[in-house]
Design a protein around this motif. Structure first.
Motif, PDB file in Angstrom:
ATOM      1  N   TRP A  76      -5.343  18.932  42.141  1.00 42.08           N
ATOM      2  CA  TRP A  76      -3.902  19.052  42.337  1.00 42.08           C
ATOM      3  C   TRP A  76      -3.307  20.179  41.501  1.00 42.08           C
ATOM      4  N   GLU A  77      -3.868  20.447  40.322  1.00 42.36           N
ATOM      5  CA  GLU A  77      -3.403  21.597  39.551  1.00 42.36           C
ATOM      6  C   GLU A  77      -3.753  22.898  40.267  1.00 42.36           C
ATOM      7  N   TYR A  78      -4.915  22.916  40.911  1.00 36.38           N
ATOM      8  CA  TYR A  78      -5.316  24.113  41.667  1.00 36.38           C
ATOM      9  C   TYR A  78      -4.458  24.278  42.919  1.00 36.38           C
ATOM     10  N   ILE A  79      -4.165  23.164  43.586  1.00 35.39           N
ATOM     11  CA  ILE A  79      -3.270  23.195  44.755  1.00 35.39           C
ATOM     12  C   ILE A  79      -1.908  23.750  44.347  1.00 35.39           C
ATOM     13  N   GLN A  80      -1.442  23.324  43.167  1.00 36.95           N
ATOM     14  CA  GLN A  80      -0.167  23.818  42.647  1.00 36.95           C
ATOM     15  C   GLN A  80      -0.238  25.318  42.355  1.00 36.95           C
ATOM     16  N   ARG A  81      -1.297  25.732  41.683  1.00 32.72           N
ATOM     17  CA  ARG A  81      -1.429  27.142  41.309  1.00 32.72           C
ATOM     18  C   ARG A  81      -1.562  28.064  42.522  1.00 32.72           C
ATOM     19  N   GLU A  82      -2.332  27.612  43.519  1.00 33.91           N
ATOM     20  CA  GLU A  82      -2.633  28.451  44.679  1.00 33.91           C
ATOM     21  C   GLU A  82      -1.653  28.243  45.831  1.00 33.91           C
ATOM     22  N   ASN A  83      -0.750  27.272  45.672  1.00 30.16           N
ATOM     23  CA  ASN A  83       0.230  26.964  46.725  1.00 30.16           C
ATOM     24  C   ASN A  83      -0.461  26.666  48.062  1.00 30.16           C
ATOM     25  N   ALA A 110       6.057  10.179  43.937  1.00 29.53           N
ATOM     26  CA  ALA A 110       5.802  11.624  43.857  1.00 29.53           C
ATOM     27  C   ALA A 110       6.054  12.277  45.213  1.00 29.53           C
ATOM     28  N   ARG A 111       6.992  13.212  45.251  1.00 30.46           N
ATOM     29  CA  ARG A 111       7.360  13.865  46.507  1.00 30.46           C
ATOM     30  C   ARG A 111       6.889  15.309  46.591  1.00 30.46           C
ATOM     31  N   THR A 112       6.379  15.838  45.487  1.00 27.05           N
ATOM     32  CA  THR A 112       5.931  17.222  45.449  1.00 27.05           C
ATOM     33  C   THR A 112       4.581  17.302  44.747  1.00 27.05           C
ATOM     34  N   VAL A 113       3.926  18.451  44.873  1.00 29.21           N
ATOM     35  CA  VAL A 113       2.664  18.671  44.174  1.00 29.21           C
ATOM     36  C   VAL A 113       2.886  18.560  42.669  1.00 29.21           C
ATOM     37  N   GLU A 114       3.987  19.135  42.186  1.00 28.70           N
ATOM     38  CA  GLU A 114       4.285  19.100  40.761  1.00 28.70           C
ATOM     39  C   GLU A 114       4.411  17.665  40.261  1.00 28.70           C
ATOM     40  N   GLU A 115       5.037  16.803  41.043  1.00 28.33           N
ATOM     41  CA  GLU A 115       5.203  15.411  40.647  1.00 28.33           C
ATOM     42  C   GLU A 115       3.877  14.650  40.683  1.00 28.33           C
ATOM     43  N   PRO A 149      -1.196  24.555  51.288  1.00 21.04           N
ATOM     44  CA  PRO A 149      -0.464  23.562  52.087  1.00 21.04           C
ATOM     45  C   PRO A 149      -1.284  22.292  52.283  1.00 21.04           C
ATOM     46  N   MET A 150      -0.640  21.150  52.050  1.00 23.28           N
ATOM     47  CA  MET A 150      -1.291  19.853  52.195  1.00 23.28           C
ATOM     48  C   MET A 150      -0.602  19.030  53.265  1.00 23.28           C
ATOM     49  N   ASP A 208      -9.579  17.378  49.144  1.00 24.27           N
ATOM     50  CA  ASP A 208     -10.808  17.991  48.653  1.00 24.27           C
ATOM     51  C   ASP A 208     -11.304  19.071  49.614  1.00 24.27           C
ATOM     52  N   SER A 209     -11.469  18.700  50.878  1.00 21.63           N
ATOM     53  CA  SER A 209     -12.023  19.661  51.822  1.00 21.63           C
ATOM     54  C   SER A 209     -11.027  20.762  52.169  1.00 21.63           C
ATOM     55  N   THR A 210      -9.722  20.507  51.993  1.00 21.82           N
ATOM     56  CA  THR A 210      -8.740  21.564  52.226  1.00 21.82           C
ATOM     57  C   THR A 210      -8.759  22.573  51.079  1.00 21.82           C
ATOM     58  N   VAL A 211      -8.960  22.101  49.844  1.00 24.56           N
ATOM     59  CA  VAL A 211      -9.177  23.021  48.721  1.00 24.56           C
ATOM     60  C   VAL A 211     -10.459  23.817  48.963  1.00 24.56           C
TER      61      VAL A 211
END
Length: 293
Positions: free
Chosen positions: A211-218, A250-255, A220-221, A34-37
């Motif tokens: 997580w969809e936003y993390i995926q879209r914006e790439n 789940a090993r990736t953001v997409e997963e 880093p987590m 959350d705070s990293t987004v």
């Protein structure tokens, strides 16, 4: 305009309102998703620059990878990084891991009390010196009158009672029944002297939105969020003594996005791995009234 862009625009608007209306402003960075987004949104809001300090409360029981992640990106992104702690409680070993208090009391001391003393500048604060790459005791610290926090209303019950601009009293105590109404996009930012204000730009976001936003914006987590071959990953991060991973491959953001879309966790609270929530009866309202994030 798609759903994520609408959320992003509203969060950016709130960040700019906060920056325009509060002189001594900071932003909490817990190293979680959350705070990293929120940090990513702040960098986007101000064109790559974060014009206020980042604040982390170090309990000294955080998972080591979280602290390494914090310092790596603080240096890489040239962040004005501050951390605070409850030095007295740590020195006296008044913590749950040392067997001297309950989990909730430990949270109160190492998180809520440490946060209050960090924000009001009565406790010791450490600031990253980018020239030497080390933290130093901050000289002449100023209190923060406003602090930006990555709270979401769907994450936990007491958070659903927050406002976008949520006032606290001079002791940082939260009086839930004494909050201003917020209609449409009208927010109260003019408060009496001595009022401390928490600002929540992510209040309407969901776990899936994040997580969809993390995926879209790439974005880093920290790798704790991903399965490393053991069939487990963290869904919510905290102290290693009180935080457990969930069953997940789940090993990736997409997963992770696909896992959330499938409804696998629809009947499991996001903070189900946080032992202190269970001790508090499933909610954190009393802790949060006393300053907990």
């Amino acid at each position: 305009m798609d759903h994520l862009t609408k959320l992003e625009n509203k969060s950016i608007h709130i960040l700019r309102e906060a920056y325009a209306n509060f002189k001594d402003l900071g932003m909490l960075w817990s190293i979680g998703k959350d705070s990293t987004v929120l940090l990513h949104l702040a960098r986007k809001t101000f064109f790559g620059h974060v014009p206020f300090p980042l604040i982390h409360i170090d309990t000294h029981y955080k998972i080591p990878e979280m602290i390494a992640y914090r310092d790596n990106y603080a240096k890489q992104w040239k962040l004005d990084m501050i951390y605070g702690e409850n030095t007295e409680a740590l020195k006296s070993r008044m913590t749950f891991p040392n067997g001297n208090c309950s989990r909730l009391e430990c949270c109160r001391l190492l998180k809520a009390e440490a946060l209050k003393s960090t924000l009001n500048a009565t406790g010791t604060r450490y600031r990253l010196n980018h020239e030497i790459g080390e933290y130093e005791i901050e000289k002449n610290p100023r209190p923060f009158t406003g602090v930006i926090v990555g709270v979401r209303s769907d994450e936990e019950g007491s958070r659903s009672k927050e406002r976008y601009f949520s006032p606290r009293d001079h002791k940082n105590d939260w009086h839930i029944g004494d909050q201003p109404p917020e209609f449409w996009n009208q927010y109260k930012t003019d408060f009496a002297p001595g009022t401390h204000v928490r600002i929540h730009p992510l209040l309407d976001w969901t776990e899936l939105d994040l997580w969809e936003y993390i995926q879209r914006e790439n974005i880093p987590m920290v790798s704790l969020y991903f399965d490393k071959g053991e069939g487990k990953r963290y869904r919510s991060l905290g102290c290693w003594t009180c935080t457990q991973p969930v069953e997940s491959t789940a090993r990736t953001v997409e997963e992770i996005v696909e896992e959330l879309r499938s409804g696998k966790f629809s009947n499991i609270a996001e903070r189900s791995g946080r032992a202190q929530d269970k001790e508090d009866g499933g909610g954190l309202e009393e802790l949060r009234k006393d300053g907990y994030m």
